[in-house]
Design a protein around this motif. Structure first.
Motif: not given
Length: 805
Positions: A281-291, A409-412, A400-404
């Protein structure tokens, strides 16, 4: 140079030997106490060398790989780590000896290159220096001692090492040097005896070499009284103790440096600590945290926050606020005031409405026509403000997207989705802005409470608004007066204070010494092109009545560091009633403006309409200045914030596969590993420092010694230690060989001495006349009498003038 030290108690032999320059690259050797014995090279990660012949070969091959096979050199180090139960944990660096004459592929400046390479290492304050000198050469000409003195003038980091004691001429020794009497060092000297080439060819191992070295010092008549302070094992012990002392002395500063490094990376490492690559579930958690983080950062940049303050420039909400309250009003006023053009349009409107008739009254249709035309002109500034806000929102998204950046790909995708939504809202906002302008055009409300009406139109004063402001302070700040001549002081920066009635400037921001006060009556602002040689942005103030503005200057040129600052000052001057100048066309179509006849009645009607238009446009401007920011805020900024909070995540899920979005960049994975490794290493280092502070014992540093011989040796080098003890053929030494007592006292020559000094028999002169150390003389022990009988005292030659005996 330090090969002997490296071997220490180890039973292995792995360093290259040979004639000429063998060490052609710095060799950084880390000795680590371990249960097993093996070696590792940094350039051969993962490979363990248990055969130390292979270690020697690898050093030679790696040296040749960079420097070639024809005696070239390089400052790129070779890193070697030795794990063994027979060594102490030390780090040593073997450096090339200084070469005077280039050979092979060596450059002409080989001596300077090697010197720079050596200085690069020994200049570090946390480095101990082993100044190695052969016993059969002149000690006073030692390059090692000279370089050590340059970087360590107090002698706290320098230990003298004397080699090749077994190769001195028969009948000579280096006793005075090793007893630190001839050319003293604060840390003294230690003698060692290495294997000869014959021993190496005969495969004599290190253990046998250490036993032979011990036997040499115990059996030699000049050294056996100090044998317990000579040899490689003792050098190991001294080096370890001095290293311990040095570490303890430098611990406070070193601990502070490590702690500051730890704190600097702790925040970044905090993000990586909970990283679990095996968690499904790492990627799901990371996506939620990043957004979520992106949403919080965007809102903070727009609304303002104490934890993300840009100290270099305006950005985010502050930039938008400036657009609303400075840039937009400035654009409105700049567009509005073109007096000559406006009066011409009014006159044409009045004449065209009257037609062939001569009008007796001022037609209200002319007023409406002119007002509608002026209102339509507001579309340009209003749409421009929407563009400026849109651009700043996109810039905020990019920041703000610099932190991504961890997930490219998520940043873009985030940037693409949000920027696309901002542009959608831009179109809707522009439609609404145009609708607001059209609404104002659709109905001219002449019953508005603020409208002056026809009755008061001729009595309206252009100073109403200004008098209502009063003489309040509008702005303060630094400006450069740009057009003052060099003979009068040249361009200079002053502290300016703008009020509703005047512009004053002072020597500094304390406002104690006023330089000048300029009334604002009849002043206007004009743009000035930036000169090729100047980096500043310039605008000018001038008087519409062609009077001098400041002393004998028609223009007052004021300079700012940026165009934004110029625009801000212009907006402040607008509030004070100083408007921008608009160069009007002097010759209209075929000179019609000049030929147009204005009778007094028409002139009064134009003035009336002009006052009515001015009154009504002030109402419209006030309304537009209030409505446009509100419209932009509602339709763009708030909508974008709601979209990021509520819909961005859904758009990301629908745009691409989750695994593709959350694919980590190789650079970020490497950085994470490096940061975690550095963080762990810093924590371990601080723990080790804590252990050292409590478990080690330091010894006090020896007292300083007189090292003036290093300077004098450049002018008058003493003879080699190999010539210090050359006994006569017939007379045996007068001092017992095994004793450690003081040298026999020899009376010093002086004014009280009656007998002349006994002349020397042929033989080498002593290196320096004897003199007291306390009076600055060389730290030289008088030569022992070896040629005269014991009962006949011998006097040394006269002392050097200016020195006491």
């Amino acid at each position: 140079m330090m090969k002997t030290v490296w071997l220490l108690r180890s039973k292995t032999d792995f360093l290259p030997r040979g004639s000429g320059i063998v060490t052609r690259r710095p060799l950084v050797l880390q000795l680590v106490t371990a249960k097993t014995e093996y070696a590792e090279f940094l350039h051969c990660k993962g490979r363990k060398f248990t055969d130390f012949d292979e270690v020697r070969q690898e050093i030679e091959v790696e040296t040749d790989r960079i420097t070639g096979v024809n005696k070239g050199i390089s400052s790129i180090p070779i890193n070697l780590r030795i794990y063994s139960p027979h060594v102490l944990s030390l780090t040593l660096i073997d450096l090339p000896g200084i070469t005077k004459v280039p050979v092979g592929d060596q450059p002409p400046d080989i001596e300077q290159q090697i010197r720079d390479m050596i200085m690069q290492f020994i200049s570090r304050e946390n480095c101990l220096i082993l100044a190695v000198t052969p016993a059969n050469t002149d000690l006073a000409n030692s390059d090692a001692l000279k370089l050590a003195k340059e970087v360590d003038p107090q002698g706290l980091r320098t230990i003298g090492v004397i080699t090749k004691l077994d190769l001195m001429d028969e009948g000579t020794d280096a006793r005075d040097v090793l007893e630190n009497k001839l050319l003293p060092l604060r840390r003294g000297y230690i003698g060692v005896v290495n294997r000869s080439q014959k021993d190496i060819d005969g495969k004599k191992d290190i253990k046998a070499a250490l036993l032979a070295e011990r036997k040499f010092f115990l059996s030699h008549p000049a050294y056996r009284h100090m044998a317990d302070r000579m040899g490689t094992p003792y050098l190991q012990k001294v080096l370890n103790q001095q290293l311990t002392n040095h570490i303890r002395d430098t611990l406070p500063a070193f601990r502070s440096k490590l702690q500051s490094q730890l704190l600097s990376i702790e925040h970044e490492v905090e993000v990586y600590k909970n990283f679990r690559p095996e968690d499904p579930t790492r990627k799901t958690k990371a996506l939620l945290q990043m957004v979520q983080q992106f949403s919080v950062d965007f809102e903070k940049r727009i609304e303002g926050s104490g934890d993300q303050v840009d100290t270099l420039e305006l950005s985010g909400g502050a930039k938008i606020n400036r657009i609303f309250h400075e840039r937009f009003p400035f654009e409105l006023v700049k567009m509005e005031f073109n007096e000559k053009e406006l009066r011409r349009e009014i006159s044409y409107a009045i004449k065209n409405i009257h037609g062939i008739r001569t009008g007796l009254f001022t037609p209200d249709m002319a007023f409406e026509a002119i007002v509608k035309k002026q209102i339509v002109k507001l579309k340009g500034p209003c749409l421009k403000s929407v563009d400026l806000v849109m651009q700043e929102l996109i810039n905020t998204v990019k920041k703000c997207t610099k932190k991504l950046a961890t997930y490219p790909r998520l940043c873009e995708e985030t940037e693409r989705i949000v920027a696309g939504y901002i542009r959608e809202r831009e179109e809707k906002t522009k439609d609404q802005v145009l609708l607001l302008i059209d609404i104002q055009v659709s109905y001219i409300n002449t019953n508005h409470e603020d409208f002056i009406g026809f009755a008061n139109a001729q009595q309206r004063s252009s100073q109403v608004n200004k008098s209502a402001v009063g003489n309040q302070v509008i702005r303060k700040g630094w400006l450069t007066i740009n057009n003052i001549g060099i003979m009068k002081g040249g361009s200079k920066e002053y502290w300016f204070v703008l009020t509703a009635e005047s512009l004053s400037w002072y020597k500094d921001d304390e406002e104690k010494e006023k330089k000048y006060m300029l009334p604002l009556d009849n002043l206007k602002v004009r743009d000035v092109e930036k000169s090729f040689m100047s980096s500043k942005h310039i605008f000018a103030l001038f008087n519409t009545e062609q009077r001098n503005v400041y002393k004998d200057y028609r223009f007052l040129e004021l300079a700012c560091d940026s165009q934004e600052e110029v625009d801000s000052w212009k907006a402040s001057l607008l509030r004070a009633g100083v408007y921008p100048d608009k160069s009007s066309t002097e010759n209209d179509e075929n000179g019609q403006a000049d030929n147009f006849s204005m009778d007094p009645q028409l002139e009064r009607q134009v003035e009336t309409i002009r006052n009515l238009v001015d009154s009504y446009m002030s109402i419209i401007n006030k309304c537009i200045r209030d409505l446009i920011p509100k419209t932009i805020m509602h339709l763009m900024i708030n909508n974008v914030k709601e979209f990021i909070n509520a819909e961005l995540l859904a758009h990301l899920y629908s745009s691409e596969d989750q695994n593709t979005l959350m694919e980590e960049s190789a650079e970020q994975a490497q950085r994470r590993d490096e940061m975690l490794r550095m963080y762990q290493a810093l924590k371990e280092a601080l723990a080790i420092i804590g252990d050292i502070s409590t478990s080690t014992v330091s010894t006090p540093a020896p007292p300083p010694v007189d090292d003036s011989w290093l300077q004098q040796a450049r002018r008058s080098p003493p003879p080699s230690p190999s010539t210090q003890r050359r006994p006569t053929l017939n007379n045996p030494p007068t001092r017992p060989l095994s004793g450690r007592g003081p040298a026999p006292a020899i009376p010093s020559p002086g004014p009280q001495s009656g007998a002349p000094p006994v002349p020397f028999r042929p033989g080498p002169l002593p290196p320096f006349p004897s003199g007291g150390e306390a009076h600055g003389g060389p730290p030289q022990v008088p030569s022992r009498p070896t040629r005269a009988p014991p009962s006949v005292p011998r006097r040394p030659p006269p002392a050097v003038p200016g020195r006491s005996a």
